[in-house]
Design a protein around this motif. Structure first.
Motif, PDB file in Angstrom:
ATOM      1  N   GLU A   1      32.820  66.631  55.079  1.00  8.96           N
ATOM      2  CA  GLU A   1      34.149  67.257  55.018  1.00  8.96           C
ATOM      3  C   GLU A   1      34.177  68.370  53.974  1.00  8.96           C
ATOM      4  O   GLU A   1      34.752  69.430  54.190  1.00  8.96           O
ATOM      5  CB  GLU A   1      35.217  66.208  54.705  1.00  8.96           C
ATOM      6  CG  GLU A   1      35.300  65.175  55.809  1.00  8.96           C
ATOM      7  CD  GLU A   1      36.541  64.319  55.742  1.00  8.96           C
ATOM      8  OE1 GLU A   1      37.347  64.514  54.832  1.00  8.96           O
ATOM      9  OE2 GLU A   1      36.688  63.461  56.643  1.00  8.96           O
TER      10      GLU A   1
ATOM     11  N   CYS B   1      32.590  71.399  55.358  1.00  3.98           N
ATOM     12  CA  CYS B   1      33.494  72.113  56.274  1.00  3.98           C
ATOM     13  C   CYS B   1      34.491  72.947  55.475  1.00  3.98           C
ATOM     14  O   CYS B   1      34.763  74.106  55.804  1.00  3.98           O
ATOM     15  CB  CYS B   1      34.250  71.129  57.164  1.00  3.98           C
ATOM     16  SG  CYS B   1      33.235  70.419  58.458  1.00  3.98           S
ATOM     17  N   GLN B   2      35.051  72.319  54.416  1.00  3.66           N
ATOM     18  CA  GLN B   2      36.021  73.039  53.599  1.00  3.66           C
ATOM     19  C   GLN B   2      35.380  74.240  52.921  1.00  3.66           C
ATOM     20  O   GLN B   2      35.962  75.316  52.842  1.00  3.66           O
ATOM     21  CB  GLN B   2      36.599  72.114  52.530  1.00  3.66           C
ATOM     22  CG  GLN B   2      37.953  71.570  52.926  1.00  3.66           C
ATOM     23  CD  GLN B   2      38.400  70.450  52.031  1.00  3.66           C
ATOM     24  OE1 GLN B   2      38.329  69.303  52.429  1.00  3.66           O
ATOM     25  NE2 GLN B   2      38.832  70.763  50.841  1.00  3.66           N
TER      26      GLN B   2
ATOM     27  N   VAL C   1      35.040  77.118  55.214  1.00  4.21           N
ATOM     28  CA  VAL C   1      36.306  77.827  55.427  1.00  4.21           C
ATOM     29  C   VAL C   1      36.637  78.694  54.214  1.00  4.21           C
ATOM     30  O   VAL C   1      36.956  79.877  54.330  1.00  4.21           O
ATOM     31  CB  VAL C   1      37.447  76.826  55.708  1.00  4.21           C
ATOM     32  CG1 VAL C   1      38.791  77.534  55.745  1.00  4.21           C
ATOM     33  CG2 VAL C   1      37.199  76.097  57.018  1.00  4.21           C
ATOM     34  N   GLU C   2      36.526  78.072  53.016  1.00  2.00           N
ATOM     35  CA  GLU C   2      36.887  78.796  51.791  1.00  2.00           C
ATOM     36  C   GLU C   2      35.976  79.996  51.547  1.00  2.00           C
ATOM     37  O   GLU C   2      36.399  81.005  50.990  1.00  2.00           O
ATOM     38  CB  GLU C   2      36.867  77.846  50.591  1.00  2.00           C
ATOM     39  CG  GLU C   2      38.132  77.004  50.540  1.00  2.00           C
ATOM     40  CD  GLU C   2      38.015  75.797  49.630  1.00  2.00           C
ATOM     41  OE1 GLU C   2      37.125  75.775  48.769  1.00  2.00           O
ATOM     42  OE2 GLU C   2      38.819  74.849  49.806  1.00  2.00           O
TER      43      GLU C   2
ATOM     44  N   VAL D   1      32.835  65.938  65.597  1.00  2.00           N
ATOM     45  CA  VAL D   1      34.137  66.316  65.036  1.00  2.00           C
ATOM     46  C   VAL D   1      33.987  67.500  64.087  1.00  2.00           C
ATOM     47  O   VAL D   1      34.808  68.418  64.072  1.00  2.00           O
ATOM     48  CB  VAL D   1      34.832  65.100  64.353  1.00  2.00           C
ATOM     49  CG1 VAL D   1      34.036  64.565  63.181  1.00  2.00           C
ATOM     50  CG2 VAL D   1      36.229  65.463  63.910  1.00  2.00           C
ATOM     51  N   HIS D   2      32.898  67.506  63.308  1.00  5.01           N
ATOM     52  CA  HIS D   2      32.687  68.610  62.368  1.00  5.01           C
ATOM     53  C   HIS D   2      32.234  69.870  63.108  1.00  5.01           C
ATOM     54  O   HIS D   2      32.630  70.976  62.758  1.00  5.01           O
ATOM     55  CB  HIS D   2      31.693  68.194  61.280  1.00  5.01           C
ATOM     56  CG  HIS D   2      32.161  66.995  60.525  1.00  5.01           C
ATOM     57  ND1 HIS D   2      31.607  65.742  60.698  1.00  5.01           N
ATOM     58  CD2 HIS D   2      33.186  66.838  59.648  1.00  5.01           C
ATOM     59  CE1 HIS D   2      32.264  64.885  59.946  1.00  5.01           C
ATOM     60  NE2 HIS D   2      33.228  65.517  59.307  1.00  5.01           N
TER      61      HIS D   2
ATOM     62  N   ASN E   1      33.070  70.636  66.192  1.00  2.04           N
ATOM     63  CA  ASN E   1      34.265  71.175  66.854  1.00  2.04           C
ATOM     64  C   ASN E   1      35.183  71.903  65.877  1.00  2.04           C
ATOM     65  O   ASN E   1      35.746  72.944  66.183  1.00  2.04           O
ATOM     66  CB  ASN E   1      35.060  70.056  67.537  1.00  2.04           C
ATOM     67  CG  ASN E   1      34.346  69.542  68.766  1.00  2.04           C
ATOM     68  OD1 ASN E   1      33.456  70.208  69.294  1.00  2.04           O
ATOM     69  ND2 ASN E   1      34.692  68.345  69.220  1.00  2.04           N
ATOM     70  N   PHE E   2      35.317  71.298  64.680  1.00  6.07           N
ATOM     71  CA  PHE E   2      36.171  71.907  63.654  1.00  6.07           C
ATOM     72  C   PHE E   2      35.651  73.295  63.290  1.00  6.07           C
ATOM     73  O   PHE E   2      36.410  74.262  63.228  1.00  6.07           O
ATOM     74  CB  PHE E   2      36.214  71.007  62.414  1.00  6.07           C
ATOM     75  CG  PHE E   2      36.945  71.615  61.251  1.00  6.07           C
ATOM     76  CD1 PHE E   2      38.324  71.569  61.176  1.00  6.07           C
ATOM     77  CD2 PHE E   2      36.245  72.255  60.231  1.00  6.07           C
ATOM     78  CE1 PHE E   2      38.998  72.141  60.106  1.00  6.07           C
ATOM     79  CE2 PHE E   2      36.909  72.829  59.159  1.00  6.07           C
ATOM     80  CZ  PHE E   2      38.289  72.770  59.092  1.00  6.07           C
TER      81      PHE E   2
ATOM     82  N   TRP F   1      36.141  75.723  65.996  1.00  4.02           N
ATOM     83  CA  TRP F   1      37.576  76.071  66.021  1.00  4.02           C
ATOM     84  C   TRP F   1      37.872  77.133  64.963  1.00  4.02           C
ATOM     85  O   TRP F   1      38.691  78.031  65.170  1.00  4.02           O
ATOM     86  CB  TRP F   1      38.385  74.796  65.769  1.00  4.02           C
ATOM     87  CG  TRP F   1      39.869  74.980  65.715  1.00  4.02           C
ATOM     88  CD1 TRP F   1      40.684  75.416  66.721  1.00  4.02           C
ATOM     89  CD2 TRP F   1      40.738  74.702  64.600  1.00  4.02           C
ATOM     90  NE1 TRP F   1      41.991  75.433  66.306  1.00  4.02           N
ATOM     91  CE2 TRP F   1      42.056  74.997  65.013  1.00  4.02           C
ATOM     92  CE3 TRP F   1      40.526  74.231  63.310  1.00  4.02           C
ATOM     93  CZ2 TRP F   1      43.152  74.834  64.167  1.00  4.02           C
ATOM     94  CZ3 TRP F   1      41.617  74.061  62.474  1.00  4.02           C
ATOM     95  CH2 TRP F   1      42.907  74.365  62.903  1.00  4.02           C
ATOM     96  N   LYS F   2      37.191  77.023  63.816  1.00  2.56           N
ATOM     97  CA  LYS F   2      37.384  78.005  62.746  1.00  2.56           C
ATOM     98  C   LYS F   2      36.554  79.272  62.991  1.00  2.56           C
ATOM     99  O   LYS F   2      36.350  80.065  62.065  1.00  2.56           O
ATOM    100  CB  LYS F   2      37.009  77.389  61.385  1.00  2.56           C
ATOM    101  CG  LYS F   2      38.008  76.385  60.837  1.00  2.56           C
ATOM    102  CD  LYS F   2      39.400  76.943  60.591  1.00  2.56           C
ATOM    103  CE  LYS F   2      39.443  78.055  59.578  1.00  2.56           C
ATOM    104  NZ  LYS F   2      40.789  78.679  59.458  1.00  2.56           N
ATOM    105  N   LYS F   3      36.082  79.427  64.220  1.00  2.00           N
ATOM    106  CA  LYS F   3      35.340  80.633  64.655  1.00  2.00           C
ATOM    107  C   LYS F   3      34.010  80.807  63.915  1.00  2.00           C
ATOM    108  O   LYS F   3      33.550  81.926  63.684  1.00  2.00           O
ATOM    109  CB  LYS F   3      36.186  81.918  64.465  1.00  2.00           C
ATOM    110  CG  LYS F   3      37.640  81.810  64.857  1.00  2.00           C
ATOM    111  CD  LYS F   3      37.850  81.872  66.340  1.00  2.00           C
ATOM    112  CE  LYS F   3      39.320  81.843  66.724  1.00  2.00           C
ATOM    113  NZ  LYS F   3      40.042  80.606  66.447  1.00  2.00           N
TER     114      LYS F   3
END
Lengths: 119, 214, 140
Positions: A49, A52-53, A56-57, A71-72, A74-75, A78-80
């Motif tokens: 997790e 993943c964060q 994004v950051e 799940v990761h 896909n996430f 999803w965040k391109k």
């Protein structure tokens, strides 16, 4: 457009598991050329997790990793983020190919040969 | 109750408060960020020859100043709470201490549109395990918020009954049993350390504790 | 400041921080968007019922209904609405839930306005593509 790649590594290799990786390499590149110095981050403990964060950051556009849970995956998609998962082999070679845009999902990189085997 | 247990609960409370405050600070920073951006927009408009009313600029700078003040108050509260752990047993002013805890729960109150009022004589001094006391009041207030319906009011009143002090929490809420789950294990552990006892009567909770712990 | 014609793209900002929402509204409107705001979850749902926006910017932490509850309700009643979540802390969990409830993306506060605008435009375009797909399906 400048891209930013995140590579999960373990020793000399792409970390076999996303959730257990603690070493993260970040490389900025543009049109096949690395820009600036790659940055290495050692995490205190592994956490899918947190990775993943971090992606994004840090505005990561591409990730090279080994096995990753759906799940990761896909996430991140999803965040391109372009996720090249199930990559096996030497991380330097993976970065080289990733920057050049020739690395594919599930690729096995042989450390002693130039050739690679795509599943 | 073991000290390790109450320490763990206090750390959990501290973590909860830190999470809430970091969220509030993000909010104030976001407002400052947007208003700084708006000033930049005005500057570009002026460059392009589009007139910008001075009042609009004043309104933006006023908003920024207000958010800086708000951030300052939020950080001051966190700082004061953090210093509660400086001494194991500390002397304090009850009104100031309760006002601090109420301020630390402001955001949760706002999320449920709950109004909290505090009435405490200004000159009550007490001596206790300060962070334990604050953690207990904090958890109590949060538990009452959780059990209350939206738009409720929570009145906190203090009675000086030297050698003990009683805090009365009165909930005006649509909820049938706001104290049904009070106290839980954590609240009991904290209450035990400061020798506090609680009593429930309809919509009122009375928390009594000695003015000075032995 | 770029003044691209945005053809009055309707954007609703749902955030309980009034000063944040109103400033975003002003800045978007200066850039030719038709932005409005709602300051609670319920207010947002009511505004959507009255005049559905093209894109919704949704704060996760709001009084009455929180953002995820709003999203769940929209998934049921306005499945085509493009939603961008605004969040103070971009936790993976909040993002995952948003993704599963059909949000287009999430952005962390403080917001970079240019990034926000590009996300709004992307979300609007993806909504267009989605409705094309839906139209195609219903035609079949």
């Amino acid at each position: 457009m400048m891209q930013k790649m995140m590579v999960l590594i373990q020793g000399d290799f792409v970390a076999p598991r996303f959730d257990l990786a603690t070493e993260v390499l970040m490389v900025q590149f543009d049109k096949g050329n690395v820009i600036g110095e790659p940055k290495m981050i050692i995490m205190e403990r592994s956490s899918d997790e947190a990775l993943c964060q971090m992606a994004v950051e840090e505005n990561i556009t591409d990730i090279i990793c080994g096995g990753i849970e759906e799940v990761h995956y896909n996430f991140l998609v999803w965040k391109k983020v372009a996720v090249l998962d199930a990559v096996i082999g030497n991380w330097r070679k993976a970065v080289e190919k990733g920057v050049a845009g020739t690395l594919s999902q599930g690729e096995i990189l042989h450390s002693n040969k130039d050739e690679s085997l795509t599943l | 109750m073991e000290k390790a247990t109450t320490d763990r609960i206090c750390v959990q409370v501290f973590a909860k408060i830190s999470a809430s405050i970091s969220h509030e600070i993000k909010n104030t920073l976001s407002i400052i960020n947007e208003n700084a951006g708006l000033l930049d927009d005005f500057a570009h408009m002026a460059e392009e020859g589009v007139g910008v009313a001075v009042e609009r600029v004043h309104a933006v700078t006023k908003t920024i100043a207000k958010q800086v003040d708000r951030s300052n108050i939020i950080m001051k509260n966190l700082n004061r709470f953090a210093h509660s752990a400086d001494n194991y047993v500390a002397h304090g002013n009850l009104e100031e201490t309760l006002a601090l805890v109420v301020a630390l729960t402001d955001r949760q109150a706002a999320m449920k549109n709950i109004t909290t009022t505090l009435h405490c004589p200004p000159d009550i001094a007490f001596s206790t395990y300060l962070i334990t006391f604050e953690s207990l009041v904090y958890l109590t207030v949060l538990a009452l918020f959780q059990a209350s319906t939206e738009g409720s009011t929570l009145a906190i009143e203090v009675e000086d009954e030297t050698p003990k002090i009683t805090i009365c929490f009165t909930v005006q809420s649509g909820a049938a049993h706001p104290f049904a789950n009070y106290p839980d294990d954590d609240q009991k552990a904290l209450a035990e350390q400061i020798a506090a006892s609680c009593r429930i009567e309809e919509n009122q909770l009375f928390l009594s504790f000695p003015c000075a712990v032995s | 400041m770029t003044t691209i014609e945005r053809n009055n793209l309707k954007v609703l900002i749902a955030d309980d921080e009034v000063e944040f929402a109103s400033t975003i509204v002003t800045r978007l409107n200066l850039r030719k968007f038709a932005a409005t705001m709602a300051n609670s979850g319920k207010e947002a749902l009511a505004a959507i019922e009255q005049d559905p926006p093209d894109v919704l910017l949704l704060d996760l932490k709001m009084p009455d209904l929180d953002g995820l509850e709003v999203l769940a309700s929209l998934k049921e009643n306005h499945p085509g609405l493009a939603v961008i979540i605004l969040t103070g802390h971009g936790s993976f969990e909040a993002g995952r839930q948003g993704m599963e409830l059909g949000a287009f993306d999430y952005i962390m506060k403080p917001v970079d306005l240019n990034l926000l605008i590009s996300k709004i435009e992307d979300a609007f375009q993806s909504k267009g593509k989605q409705s094309e797909k839906t139209d195609g399906k219903s035609a079949v």
